[in-house]
Motif scaffolding. Structure first.
Motif, PDB file in Angstrom:
ATOM      1  N   ALA A 158      12.329  -0.039  -6.557  1.00 48.71           N
ATOM      2  CA  ALA A 158      13.364  -0.559  -6.656  1.00 48.71           C
ATOM      3  C   ALA A 158      13.494  -0.132  -7.957  1.00 48.71           C
ATOM      4  O   ALA A 158      12.271  -0.859  -8.701  1.00 48.71           O
ATOM      5  CB  ALA A 158      13.795  -2.050  -6.240  1.00 48.71           C
ATOM      6  N   SER A 217       7.112  -3.110   2.333  1.00 46.67           N
ATOM      7  CA  SER A 217       8.198  -3.461   1.737  1.00 46.67           C
ATOM      8  C   SER A 217       8.409  -2.526   1.141  1.00 46.67           C
ATOM      9  O   SER A 217       7.799  -1.733   0.158  1.00 46.67           O
ATOM     10  CB  SER A 217       8.062  -5.257   0.759  1.00 46.67           C
ATOM     11  OG  SER A 217       8.989  -5.345   0.080  1.00 46.67           O
ATOM     12  N   LEU A 218       9.945  -2.302   0.408  1.00 49.72           N
ATOM     13  CA  LEU A 218      10.438  -0.812  -0.089  1.00 49.72           C
ATOM     14  C   LEU A 218      10.320  -1.616  -1.814  1.00 49.72           C
ATOM     15  O   LEU A 218      10.687  -0.901  -2.514  1.00 49.72           O
ATOM     16  CB  LEU A 218      10.902  -0.084  -0.097  1.00 49.72           C
ATOM     17  CG  LEU A 218      10.814   0.596   1.642  1.00 49.72           C
ATOM     18  CD1 LEU A 218      11.622   1.694   2.144  1.00 49.72           C
ATOM     19  CD2 LEU A 218       9.453   1.284   1.426  1.00 49.72           C
ATOM     20  N   SER A 219       9.526  -2.749  -2.194  1.00 52.01           N
ATOM     21  CA  SER A 219      10.244  -3.549  -3.319  1.00 52.01           C
ATOM     22  C   SER A 219      10.254  -2.744  -4.572  1.00 52.01           C
ATOM     23  O   SER A 219      10.845  -2.652  -5.346  1.00 52.01           O
ATOM     24  CB  SER A 219       9.911  -4.753  -3.082  1.00 52.01           C
ATOM     25  OG  SER A 219      10.397  -5.877  -4.469  1.00 52.01           O
ATOM     26  N   LEU A 240      21.039  -1.652  -0.718  1.00 53.27           N
ATOM     27  CA  LEU A 240      20.318  -1.314  -2.108  1.00 53.27           C
ATOM     28  C   LEU A 240      20.749  -0.262  -2.834  1.00 53.27           C
ATOM     29  O   LEU A 240      20.624  -0.636  -4.590  1.00 53.27           O
ATOM     30  CB  LEU A 240      18.416  -0.982  -1.616  1.00 53.27           C
ATOM     31  CG  LEU A 240      17.566  -1.590  -0.843  1.00 53.27           C
ATOM     32  CD1 LEU A 240      16.554  -1.001  -0.241  1.00 53.27           C
ATOM     33  CD2 LEU A 240      17.639  -2.923  -1.577  1.00 53.27           C
ATOM     34  N   SER A 262      11.369  -2.934   4.973  1.00 52.55           N
ATOM     35  CA  SER A 262      13.004  -2.984   4.770  1.00 52.55           C
ATOM     36  C   SER A 262      12.504  -3.479   2.778  1.00 52.55           C
ATOM     37  O   SER A 262      11.721  -2.938   2.533  1.00 52.55           O
ATOM     38  CB  SER A 262      12.736  -4.476   5.048  1.00 52.55           C
ATOM     39  OG  SER A 262      14.961  -4.922   4.809  1.00 52.55           O
ATOM     40  N   TYR A 263      12.728  -4.523   2.648  1.00 49.83           N
ATOM     41  CA  TYR A 263      13.014  -4.522   0.959  1.00 49.83           C
ATOM     42  C   TYR A 263      12.515  -5.859   1.188  1.00 49.83           C
ATOM     43  O   TYR A 263      11.240  -6.280   0.522  1.00 49.83           O
ATOM     44  CB  TYR A 263      14.464  -4.208  -0.265  1.00 49.83           C
ATOM     45  CG  TYR A 263      14.576  -4.757  -1.147  1.00 49.83           C
ATOM     46  CD1 TYR A 263      14.041  -4.101  -2.440  1.00 49.83           C
ATOM     47  CD2 TYR A 263      15.260  -6.117  -1.676  1.00 49.83           C
ATOM     48  CE1 TYR A 263      13.727  -4.446  -3.811  1.00 49.83           C
ATOM     49  CE2 TYR A 263      14.837  -6.810  -2.878  1.00 49.83           C
ATOM     50  CZ  TYR A 263      14.624  -6.224  -3.677  1.00 49.83           C
ATOM     51  OH  TYR A 263      14.633  -6.397  -5.734  1.00 49.83           O
ATOM     52  N   GLN A 264      13.391  -7.364   1.780  1.00 52.40           N
ATOM     53  CA  GLN A 264      13.080  -8.350   1.075  1.00 52.40           C
ATOM     54  C   GLN A 264      13.312  -9.000   2.089  1.00 52.40           C
ATOM     55  O   GLN A 264      13.744 -10.389   2.318  1.00 52.40           O
ATOM     56  CB  GLN A 264      13.442  -9.185   0.170  1.00 52.40           C
ATOM     57  CG  GLN A 264      13.207 -10.478  -0.473  1.00 52.40           C
ATOM     58  CD  GLN A 264      13.627 -10.879  -2.368  1.00 52.40           C
ATOM     59  OE1 GLN A 264      13.398 -10.101  -3.112  1.00 52.40           O
ATOM     60  NE2 GLN A 264      14.410 -12.088  -1.772  1.00 52.40           N
ATOM     61  N   GLU A 271      16.343   6.006  -1.829  1.00 54.66           N
ATOM     62  CA  GLU A 271      15.592   5.599  -0.400  1.00 54.66           C
ATOM     63  C   GLU A 271      16.259   6.721   0.428  1.00 54.66           C
ATOM     64  O   GLU A 271      15.185   7.157   1.344  1.00 54.66           O
ATOM     65  CB  GLU A 271      17.169   4.744  -0.176  1.00 54.66           C
ATOM     66  CG  GLU A 271      17.201   4.187   1.163  1.00 54.66           C
ATOM     67  CD  GLU A 271      18.493   2.803   1.063  1.00 54.66           C
ATOM     68  OE1 GLU A 271      18.264   2.058   2.137  1.00 54.66           O
ATOM     69  OE2 GLU A 271      19.095   2.622   0.500  1.00 54.66           O
TER      70      GLU A 271
END
Length: 362
Positions: A329, A324-326, A228, A303-305, A239
């Motif tokens: 972002a 998800s940490l989307s 990321l 995670s992200y995706q 992050e």
């Protein structure tokens, strides 16, 4: 029946193992490995070695590591195809199973066997929705011409439909084996659920062989890293703050298990280790889903995706929260993928204190 499973990734390998054990255990099952990701490490990992061998029930393994690839410069395309026809071709395959139906080598292997249909098994999140990843007509035609050129030079006579538009879009597919078919947002000729009961049959085989051993002693959160910071979706401080908030609900004995991505920078990882004493590097090549089946002290996966966020309930017998940490972002994930993941039970916090609330929630 003679079934052929074509595998490109560790996730494909796990799914093929589950299908062969749960759905097709009475059949003769054969395994083909085409440019398998991280293959050089498979032999050093007990689980990966087992599920990619005849020991787990496959009649024969065909490691076509660089099949019809420019990386294989010592054997002509014609000879590679002749080898396939003189080995796999003699078996009289009834059913083919593959995860990626846009992979040129996968399609060319099926064509080499003069088979014109196959069963798809899922290839992760992109198997559920694919319209936004469709190539332009010009790109589609360009890739078709490339594959037709290889077919001609390799003397492949099979007339399978060649898919170059987008993943999970081949007209040659007759079924889709999916972990969560209820989430599908694309056409499927016939969607078939890979149920928890089927999964458990395969997992019990691994347990009976003593291949699944508990390694996580303290309450832990698994972080499946993605590049990321390197892709400028996150600042390194953003992050870090997310990771620090993951640690908060854990006591001093708890751990943040950081599974590096191949494209993570060493400087970033070193920075996180310096700032988070409870961070432990967790290198493991087998799919994260296998951890869910055995690690009772795993309380969350973040995670992200990553597709692995979607299947905690299918593989685990206890609650593992998926986060998800989307939304933190610079460019959050495509809305359709977020919708699918939310329907799969994945949390999408957009404030740091929400991460804490989710982890502390019942």
């Amino acid at each position: 029946m003679n079934n052929l499973f074509i595998v490109n990734t560790p996730f494909h390998l796990l799914t093929s193992f589950i299908l062969s054990k749960g759905f097709f255990f009475k059949d003769n099952n054969f395994l083909v490995l085409i440019h398998p990701h991280g293959y050089e490490q498979w032999s050093t990992n007990a689980i990966m070695s087992y599920i990619s061998s005849t020991k787990c029930g496959y009649k024969e393994i065909f490691p076509l590591i660089h099949f019809l690839s420019s990386r294989n410069k010592t054997i002509s395309f014609k000879k590679q195809v002749q080898y396939v026809q003189n080995t796999i071709g003699k078996i009289q395959i009834d059913n083919v199973f593959l995860g990626s139906d846009i992979d040129p080598q996968n399609q060319l292997l099926v064509a080499s066997l003069n088979i014109n249909k196959f069963n798809r098994y899922e290839d992760g999140l992109y198997s559920y929705y694919n319209k936004n990843r469709r190539r332009s007509k010009i790109d589609e035609l360009f890739h078709k011409l490339k594959i037709w050129g290889i077919k001609k030079s390799a003397n492949i006579k099979g007339n399978i439909y060649i898919n170059t538009s987008t993943a999970s879009d081949s007209k040659a597919a007759i079924a889709d084996y999916m972990y969560k078919p209820e989430l599908l947002q694309r056409y499927s000729p016939n969607s078939i659920e890979i149920t928890k009961k089927v999964i458990d049959i395969a997992i019990n085989d691994l347990k009976n062989k003593n291949l699944l051993q508990k390694k996580i002693i303290n309450p832990s959160i698994l972080y499946l890293s993605q590049p990321l910071v390197e892709q400028k979706l996150f600042s390194i401080e953003d992050e870090l703050h997310c990771l620090q908030n993951l640690i908060k609900p854990l006591n001093k004995q708890g751990q943040l298990l950081y599974k590096p991505h191949p494209n993570d920078s060493k400087d970033k990882i070193n920075y996180f280790q310096e700032k988070i004493p409870q961070l432990k590097i967790f290198n493991s090549i087998e799919p994260a889903e296998l951890l869910y089946t055995i690690e009772d002290n795993l309380i969350a996966v973040v995670s992200y995706q990553s597709t692995a966020l979607m299947y905690t309930d299918k593989f685990s017998n206890h609650v593992i929260k998926a986060i998800s940490l989307s939304d933190f972002a610079q460019s959050p994930m495509y809305y359709k993928y977020k919708e699918i993941m939310q329907n799969a039970g994945v949390y999408f916090p957009n404030k740091l204190n929400e991460i804490l609330k989710i982890l502390m929630k019942g």
